[in-house]
Design an enzyme around this catalytic site. Sequence first.
Site, PDB file in Angstrom:
ATOM      1  N   SER A 198       0.864  -1.347  -0.016  1.00 52.18           N
ATOM      2  CA  SER A 198       0.088  -0.064  -0.056  1.00 52.18           C
ATOM      3  C   SER A 198       0.773   1.398   0.110  1.00 52.18           C
ATOM      4  O   SER A 198       2.074   1.177   0.465  1.00 52.18           O
ATOM      5  CB  SER A 198      -0.834  -0.067   1.330  1.00 52.18           C
ATOM      6  OG  SER A 198       0.095  -0.091   2.567  1.00 52.18           O
ATOM      7  N   THR A 202      -1.258   7.715   6.698  1.00 56.54           N
ATOM      8  CA  THR A 202      -1.131   8.681   7.772  1.00 56.54           C
ATOM      9  C   THR A 202       0.385   8.650   7.956  1.00 56.54           C
ATOM     10  O   THR A 202       0.962   9.252   9.070  1.00 56.54           O
ATOM     11  CB  THR A 202      -1.817   8.532   8.879  1.00 56.54           C
ATOM     12  OG1 THR A 202      -1.766   7.053   9.396  1.00 56.54           O
ATOM     13  CG2 THR A 202      -3.409   8.738   8.554  1.00 56.54           C
ATOM     14  N   THR A 207       5.523   0.771   1.875  1.00 51.43           N
ATOM     15  CA  THR A 207       6.401   0.350   0.850  1.00 51.43           C
ATOM     16  C   THR A 207       6.345   0.543  -0.423  1.00 51.43           C
ATOM     17  O   THR A 207       7.232   0.743  -1.313  1.00 51.43           O
ATOM     18  CB  THR A 207       6.155  -1.458   1.122  1.00 51.43           C
ATOM     19  OG1 THR A 207       6.244  -1.710   2.336  1.00 51.43           O
ATOM     20  CG2 THR A 207       7.230  -2.315   0.114  1.00 51.43           C
ATOM     21  N   ASP A 260      -8.366   1.951  15.052  1.00 48.94           N
ATOM     22  CA  ASP A 260      -7.227   0.886  14.601  1.00 48.94           C
ATOM     23  C   ASP A 260      -7.598  -0.495  15.503  1.00 48.94           C
ATOM     24  O   ASP A 260      -6.392  -0.821  16.195  1.00 48.94           O
ATOM     25  CB  ASP A 260      -5.777   1.302  14.505  1.00 48.94           C
ATOM     26  CG  ASP A 260      -4.822   0.403  13.532  1.00 48.94           C
ATOM     27  OD1 ASP A 260      -5.385  -0.537  12.775  1.00 48.94           O
ATOM     28  OD2 ASP A 260      -3.580   0.413  13.702  1.00 48.94           O
ATOM     29  N   LYS A 292       2.070   0.123  17.899  1.00 48.63           N
ATOM     30  CA  LYS A 292       0.822   0.089  17.757  1.00 48.63           C
ATOM     31  C   LYS A 292       0.291  -1.012  19.150  1.00 48.63           C
ATOM     32  O   LYS A 292      -0.850  -0.801  19.790  1.00 48.63           O
ATOM     33  CB  LYS A 292       0.384  -0.434  16.665  1.00 48.63           C
ATOM     34  CG  LYS A 292       0.104   0.584  15.481  1.00 48.63           C
ATOM     35  CD  LYS A 292      -0.300  -0.227  14.296  1.00 48.63           C
ATOM     36  CE  LYS A 292      -0.607   0.794  13.071  1.00 48.63           C
ATOM     37  NZ  LYS A 292      -0.753   0.090  11.973  1.00 48.63           N
TER      38      LYS A 292
END
Length: 497
Positions: A198, A202, A207, A260, A292
């Site tokens: 992708s 944000t 990649t 998320d 995260k």
Amino acid sequence: MLKVRRLGIDACQETVAYLARRCEHYRAQEFVALARIEIWGGGRRIVATLNIVDDESIMATDELGLSELAYRQLGLPAGAAVEIAQAGPPPSLDHVRAKIEGAELDPVAYQEIARDLAAHRYSKMEIAAFLIAGARFTTAAEVLSMTRAMAAVGGRLSWNSDMIVDKHCIGGIPGNRTSMIVVPIVAAHGLTIPKTSSRAITSPAGTADTMEVLARVDVGSDEMHEIVAAESGCLVWGGHANLSPADDVLISVERPLSIDTPEQMVASILSKKLAAGSTHLILDLPVGPTAKLRDRERFLRLRKLFEYVSDQVGINTTVLATDGSQPIGRGIGPWLEARDVMQVLERHPQAPRDLEERAVLLAGHVLEFDPALRGGQGIVRARELLHSGAALAKMRRLIAAQGAPPQPATLGALTHDVPAPQDGVVTAIDCLRLARVARLAGAPIDKGAGVDLFKRIGDPVERGEPLYRIHAAFEADFRFATQLAAAGDGMTVGRRA
């Protein structure tokens, strides 16, 4: 009938239509601004959010303007005749209302929701309601249903191999560009690894953004199959493959709201892997104070959910916990991260050691899927392919096969060194803060913008010594980034013991 006009407006993953207030064929007052309308013509039909236009210099009174996404979805040429009408609510909206009230939804409900999401029948407000309801309560069975439903909507890739390997990181750690090293190592070994990645939403780089510094990533499905057939792998943007488009719609609302959840993350990642034809997957889950996943307990919860859903959909998945306490490599931003990757592949003396070790670890685990390789030899084989130059040769062939990037990238010429406030030792690095500095500097839109790290946790520093350097291409971006760094540089320097 109205004439289609392509307005060249990027509405951020939303289908938007524009109607003149003094429209010749429809009374604009019959439509409520921001209402959903149906547009049809030439055998095509889409749903879009309506905006009313007062300035007739923007578009004529017999035209219907379309955002870029709406224009692509409708698939009709400029000037084509279309009709419009008020759109009814998405058929699956009743399921969303039930979810808001705390219900557990069945697989059929998620299938209907995924179809309506992929068709852009939901407004962003309705999508947000669905996401927030799911964040409050979603069972493991629902995550499985959502994963299957999202994978079933959109494109599916198939390959002439019984084993398709992949590697994925959940993100959140700047500079963690291991895929661009793992793919050439694994492809050089001979396993098939078609990597669809992708672009950043944000973060300072995805990649695909970083690979685009070196090669074209905007590759169609047929060409992608040709590259993989010849080279056993690729590093391309997944947008053309249309994999799990319902997930892309959800992401467009998730990221601005900073939603998320573990459940949505699992459905998002595994639906794309399932649609991409992956059979074997290594998942990198960084754990750290600003990652995260902040602690071991959250890692274990997410690992078990990934394993459960993977088993049910038939993907052989290994989940790894990795160090998420600080950025990986030195560069944060596409050009700087591409530099780090190529230094590792070229065995450059200044290559970031941590990036190399992380990539070799992950590639080694991917290679362990090869039944012809003795158990425990994956990392040994990965390091051999890297040190022998085989991985570099494969990367060069991948770059040649994908073609030159659309435009050359150069490092941002505006620079500012952020100094250490005192003598001491770097004791902590805020990954989120540095990512935000790099993004304000212009990354990933400006490939050469970002942050170049000079110090890592445990390194000694002297007062005034540079901790990192900000690179930018535009004065406004440079000012925003340096101001944020001045307010808080994201590096903690403690006294020497």
